[in-house]
Each structure stands twice: as structure tokens, then as C-alpha cells.
Scaffold this active site. Structure first.
Site, PDB file in Angstrom:
ATOM      1  N   GLU A   1       8.563  20.816  14.094  1.00 55.74           N
ATOM      2  CA  GLU A   1       7.559  19.577  14.084  1.00 55.74           C
ATOM      3  C   GLU A   1       9.123  18.024  14.138  1.00 55.74           C
ATOM      4  O   GLU A   1       8.968  17.487  13.003  1.00 55.74           O
ATOM      5  CB  GLU A   1       7.273  19.249  12.790  1.00 55.74           C
ATOM      6  CG  GLU A   1       5.730  20.542  12.052  1.00 55.74           C
ATOM      7  CD  GLU A   1       4.923  20.110  11.434  1.00 55.74           C
ATOM      8  OE1 GLU A   1       6.020  19.692  10.534  1.00 55.74           O
ATOM      9  OE2 GLU A   1       3.983  20.589  11.736  1.00 55.74           O
TER      10      GLU A   1
ATOM     11  N   GLU B   1       1.358  26.977  14.637  1.00 52.12           N
ATOM     12  CA  GLU B   1       1.207  27.103  13.497  1.00 52.12           C
ATOM     13  C   GLU B   1      -0.414  26.271  13.286  1.00 52.12           C
ATOM     14  O   GLU B   1      -0.857  24.927  14.333  1.00 52.12           O
ATOM     15  CB  GLU B   1       1.702  25.834  12.576  1.00 52.12           C
ATOM     16  CG  GLU B   1       3.056  26.198  12.208  1.00 52.12           C
ATOM     17  CD  GLU B   1       3.881  25.394  11.406  1.00 52.12           C
ATOM     18  OE1 GLU B   1       2.938  25.002  10.644  1.00 52.12           O
ATOM     19  OE2 GLU B   1       5.150  24.989  11.164  1.00 52.12           O
TER      20      GLU B   1
HETATM   21  C1  BG6 Z   1       4.147  21.751   8.706  1.00 53.03           C
HETATM   22  C2  BG6 Z   1       5.252  22.676   8.670  1.00 53.03           C
HETATM   23  O1  BG6 Z   1       4.289  20.275   8.440  1.00 53.03           O
HETATM   24  O2  BG6 Z   1       2.773  22.714   8.142  1.00 53.03           O
HETATM   25  C3  BG6 Z   1       5.191  23.714   8.015  1.00 53.03           C
HETATM   26  O3  BG6 Z   1       5.965  23.033   9.834  1.00 53.03           O
HETATM   27  C4  BG6 Z   1       4.648  24.129   6.118  1.00 53.03           C
HETATM   28  O4  BG6 Z   1       6.520  24.135   7.104  1.00 53.03           O
HETATM   29  C5  BG6 Z   1       3.072  23.477   7.475  1.00 53.03           C
HETATM   30  O5  BG6 Z   1       4.305  24.780   5.374  1.00 53.03           O
HETATM   31  C6  BG6 Z   1       1.659  23.648   6.128  1.00 53.03           C
HETATM   32  O6  BG6 Z   1       2.102  22.628   5.545  1.00 53.03           O
HETATM   33  P1  BG6 Z   1       2.132  23.387   3.469  1.00 53.03           P
HETATM   34  O7  BG6 Z   1       2.487  21.751   3.341  1.00 53.03           O
HETATM   35  O8  BG6 Z   1       0.470  22.657   3.446  1.00 53.03           O
HETATM   36  O9  BG6 Z   1       3.201  23.929   3.466  1.00 53.03           O
END
Ligand code: BG6
Length: 471
Positions: free
Chosen positions: A172, A365
């Protein structure tokens, strides 16, 4: 009938070292920026971890990776995304010699994946810049970081050249504009950080990404090296052209990063912004050529939400949970953490990227953070996570639509395929996994693993190569 997902489509799950390995100070590992944010990446920074402020230490994947990988294999994973913790390899980040114990750990991990034919997809830097680089150099604001990163990238590319084919440079990368410490190791507090220094840090990361791409291809021409960005379509709140323009400008903030990674140069629209803000990026000799000559092989991205933009200052109050800003979209529901859920937005993002660049894409993701409740099932404790299945199903159907639209997509890895610590809040209770991990926000729990209902759902989905989504 033509199949929606091609043969060889890479189904799998995604993680990051700092959120699941644990063992934060074992076998020579140095501290990273994550180890000093006990409340998560947006929370306050502490001096050093102490028993009182210690951040939740992952889920002990460091010692349980064999058991966990066996579960991923049982689901039929074709790919597994993780990151290498830079500070396991170079504990301070600026050493000359790497830490052999750290290198050995990832050798063992990749060998274990190979046993099951699971392809690793490895992020070089996932919110885990060595803490020393933050303290000593103010992170990526300092050009020296490029050299340190180069040494690190060269070391791991060389070591794993026959074990890893798919690489991502910075997780990101566009998040550095919003979370300079977590994302860029920049210790200067955001309110004191000038835009000049922030965009100079961005430039250093972009140069480092191009340099890593160059080195990687030299070490193994078969490497596939991608950038990784937060993808977020922006909708205008109304059809008023000022809102439409606002949405467009919001998207440009994110496109900046993929534009440079793919086209190898700063786009024209950013020049105007730089001029108006009095920003002058300091290019060292060779930066321009390096960026121009080393575009990425593919674009990877995270997708969790869309954003709604308005030019009306009164309405510009931040939508709860919308980390990059925007106002609530009245047509969308949100997760328990206020992240607005928008499956169709994923189809649009895929089409927008593909139309713009026409290079392969990879969703690395996507998923739902939710509070799960463990219940007794016929085969032991489980979670009836129909809400997660519903979320993923709706998103994947839209992925299928985008593939029918003609988008070239290499794979899909759900975020946090096994429960892990949240990046933004450091909570364990914000769970994404198909596998429940018995660990609570206060650190209690046995760390035992239990299959949720979604475990078998994903297994069946992979076995049908996604076809059962459409039957
Ligand atoms: C993304 C990141 O922003 O979202 C991850 O690359 C992160 O590291 C994921 O865990 C989900 O966000 P969060 O804050 O719910 O863990």
C-alpha cells in the site's frame, strides 16, 4: 460453457510478518515501527516495547508455520502472500551483513509451502521498516534509505531466487500520505511534516521500488515484480460537477503511485499540485531513467471500500473508519469498524486499472474484519461466519463480472486468511480469517486454531476454481 476463472488462477490468502509471526525479538530480529505502536498504526508511538505497552505479538506463526501451512493446503491454496520482516534480515536496517537466522526462517517457510505446491507471493516491505531507520534517519524522508533497501532487496532476491517468483515492493505504497510513520517510518509527527518532505519521501520509495524491480529482473528474469496500492474508487456525492471533479481528484491521489510504477514517470496532473504547493522534488542523477526503464510487471492492490467525495466543506466531515477520508455513502452498509462495503466498487476498480494500463492485475487483499464468536460444532469449536461468506461471495461475483469484462487477473488472496493482529487498531478481535485463533485483545488465549464455517466454503470454492459462485 467458458469458465470465468482461467486454469491456473492463483487462489489463496494474505498475511504480513508483523501481524502474525510473533517472536518480535527472537533470533536476532530488530525492532520495527510496528513494535512501538501498541494501539496500531494510527495510534500513539511509544519509546520501546515494555511489558506494559507491548503490542500484541501476532499469532506465533514463527513457531507454528507448519501447522498453519497444512491448513492453507487443506483449503487448496495455490498462493500464499506474506512479507519478509526486513528487521529479521537486517535488524537495524543499515548493517552490511544480514542475519543468517532470519534468512533461514524464510528458507524453511518457503520450503514448507513448496511441499504443497503453494506459490509464495512476497512483500518486501509491509509496514515494518526497522525502527532504527525511523529514529536515525527519519525513515524514507532520507535518501539513504534507498541504499539500505537495495541491499536488503538484493540479499533476499539472491537467496530466494529459486523459491519465490512473485514479489511486491511496498505494501500500500500510497498509504504513506496518510500514515507516514507506519508506512514510511517517518518519525516526524504528521502535523510537523512538510508536504515537501512527505513527497520527497514518496519519491525515495518510488525510486527504491524501481531499483528493486531492476535488480530483481537481473537476478532472475522470470521474477514477476509488482507494485501494491490501496485501491479505492471515488464516487461524487451528487452529480454536481464540482463533486465529480472532487472525486476525480481524490482518485488521482491514488493513481499517482500506479501511474509512476507502470508508466515510469510523474503524470502531468501532479505537476500542477506540486507547483501550487511549492513542492520541488529533488531528483538525483539517474532517477528519471531508472524509473522510466523499470516498470512493474503487474499491479497488485488491496480493496476494502469505496469513498464518496463532495466539494461541500460542511459535508466533508470524515466518514467513520474511512481511512482516506470522504463522506458516508447513503447506499452502502459498513462493517463494525465503519468500512463501507461495496462489492461493485471492486469490479469498477479492476476495470479502471485494466483500461488505464492493460497489464495484469492481482487482488492481494480483500475481506471482512468482524467480531467472531466461537461456538461448539460437531467437530469441535467453530465460528458460524455466514456474514464473511456473504461478503466474500458478493465481492468474488463482481471479480467474475470484471473477468467477463475482459480484465486480466492473476489471482486473489483474501486478507488475513488466518486471524491476525489488526494493522490499524492492533486488535485481535477484528478478525478476517478462515481459521480462528484463540487469542484475545488482552493477549490471553491458547493460540489454538479452529476452522470457521468459511474454511470449507473457501475450500469448495477453490476446488471448483470459482465456478460454484455462478451455479
Ligand atoms: C491493509 C493492510 O491496509 O489492510 C493490512 O495492508 C491490514 O496490513 C489490512 O491488516 C486490514 O486492516 P486492519 O486495520 O483491519 O488490520
Amino acid at each position: 460453457m467458458t469458465k470465468v476463472f482461467p486454469e491456473g488462477f492463483l487462489w489463496g490468502g494474505a498475511t504480513a510478518a508483523n501481524q502474525y509471526e510473533g517472536a518480535y525479538n527472537l533470533d536476532g530480529k530488530g525492532l520495527t515501527v510496528q513494535d512501538v505502536t501498541p494501539k496500531g498504526g494510527f495510534g500513539p508511538i511509544t519509546e520501546e516495547p515494555t511489558p506494559d505497552n507491548l503490542k500484541l505479538e501476532g499469532i506465533d506463526f514463527y513457531h507454528r508455520y507448519k501447522e498453519d501451512i497444512a491448513l492453507f493446503a487443506e483449503m487448496g491454496f495455490k498462493v500464499f502472500r506474506t512479507s519478509i520482516a526486513w528487521a529479521r534480515i537486517f535488524p537495524n536496517g543499515d548493517e552490511i551483513e544480514p542475519n543468517e537466522a532470519g534468512l533461514q526462517f524464510y528458507d524453511d517457510l518457503f520450503d514448507e509451502l513448496a511441499k504443497y505446491g503453494i506459490e509464495p507471493l512476497v512483500t518486501l516491505s509491509h509496514y515494518e521498516t526497522p525502527l532504527h531507520l525511523a529514529k536515525e534517519y527519519d525513515g524514507w524522508t532520507n535518501r539513504k534509505l534507498i541504499g539500505f533497501f537495495e541491499r536488503y532487496a538484493r540479499t533476499v532476491f539472491t537467496r530466494y531466487k529459486d523459491k519465490v517468483k512473485y514479489w511486491l515492493t511496498f505494501n500500500e505504497i500510497n498509504s504513506v500520505l496518510h500514515a507516514p510513520f507506519m508506512s514510511g517510518g517517518i518519525l516526524t509527527p504528521p502535523e510537523k511534516l512538510s508536504k515537501q518532505d512527505l513527497y520527497q519521501a514518496v519519491h525515495h520509495e518510488l525510486v527504491a521500488s524501481a531499483l528493486a524491480t531492476k535488480i530483481g529482473h537481473e537476478i532472475n528474469p522470470d521474477f514477476k515484480i509488482g507494485c501494491m496500492v490501496i485501491a479505492m474508487p471515488a464516487y461524487p456525492l451528487t452529480p454536481n460537477p464540482v463533486d465529480v471533479l472532487e472525486a476525480r481528484q481524490f482518485e488521482n491521489q491514488n493513481y499517482l503511485f500506479s501511474d509512476i510504477h507502470v508508466r515510469g514517470k510523474y503524470p502531468n496532473y501532479i505537476q500542477r499540485f506540486f507547483k501550487e504547493e511549492g513542492i520541488e522534488i529533488d531528483f538525483a542523477e539517474g532517477d528519471k531513467e531508472l524509473m522510466a526503464e523499470n516498470p512493474v510487471d503487474f499491479i497488485s492492490f488491496s480493496y476494502y471500500m469505496s469513498v464518496t467525495a463532495t466539494a461541500d466543506p460542511e459535508k466533508q466531515a470524515r466518514a467513520k473508519g474511512n481511512i482516506l477520508g470522504g463522506v458516508p455513502n447513503p447506499y452502502l452498509e459498513a462493517s463494525e469498524w465503519g468500512w463501507q462495503i461495496d462489492p461493485i466498487g471492486l469490479r469498477m476498480v479492476l476495470n479502471a486499472f485494466y483500461d488505464r494500463y492493460q497489464i495484469p492485475l492481482f487482488i492481494v487483499e480483500n475481506g471482512l474484519g468482524a467480531k467472531d464468536v466461537l461456538v461448539d460444532g460437531p467437530d469441535g469449536p467453530t465460528v458460524e461466519d455466514d456474514y464473511r461468506i456473504d461478503y466474500l461471495e458478493k465481492h468474488l461475483k463482481q471479480v467474475g463480472e470484471a473477468m467477463k469484462d475482459g480484465v486480466e487477473l492473476w489471482g486473489y488472496t483474501t486478507w488475513g486468511c488466518i486471524d491476525l493482529v489488526s494493522a490499524s487498531t492492533a486488535e485481535m478481535s477484528k478478525r478476517y480469517g478462515f481459521i480462528y485463533v484463540d487469542r484475545n485483545d488482552d493477549g490471553s488465549g491458547t493460540l489454538a486454531r479452529y476452522k470457521k464455517k468459511s474454511f470449507n466454503w473457501y475450500k469448495d470454492l477453490i476446488a471448483s476454481n470459482g465456478e460454484n459462485l455462478f451455479s
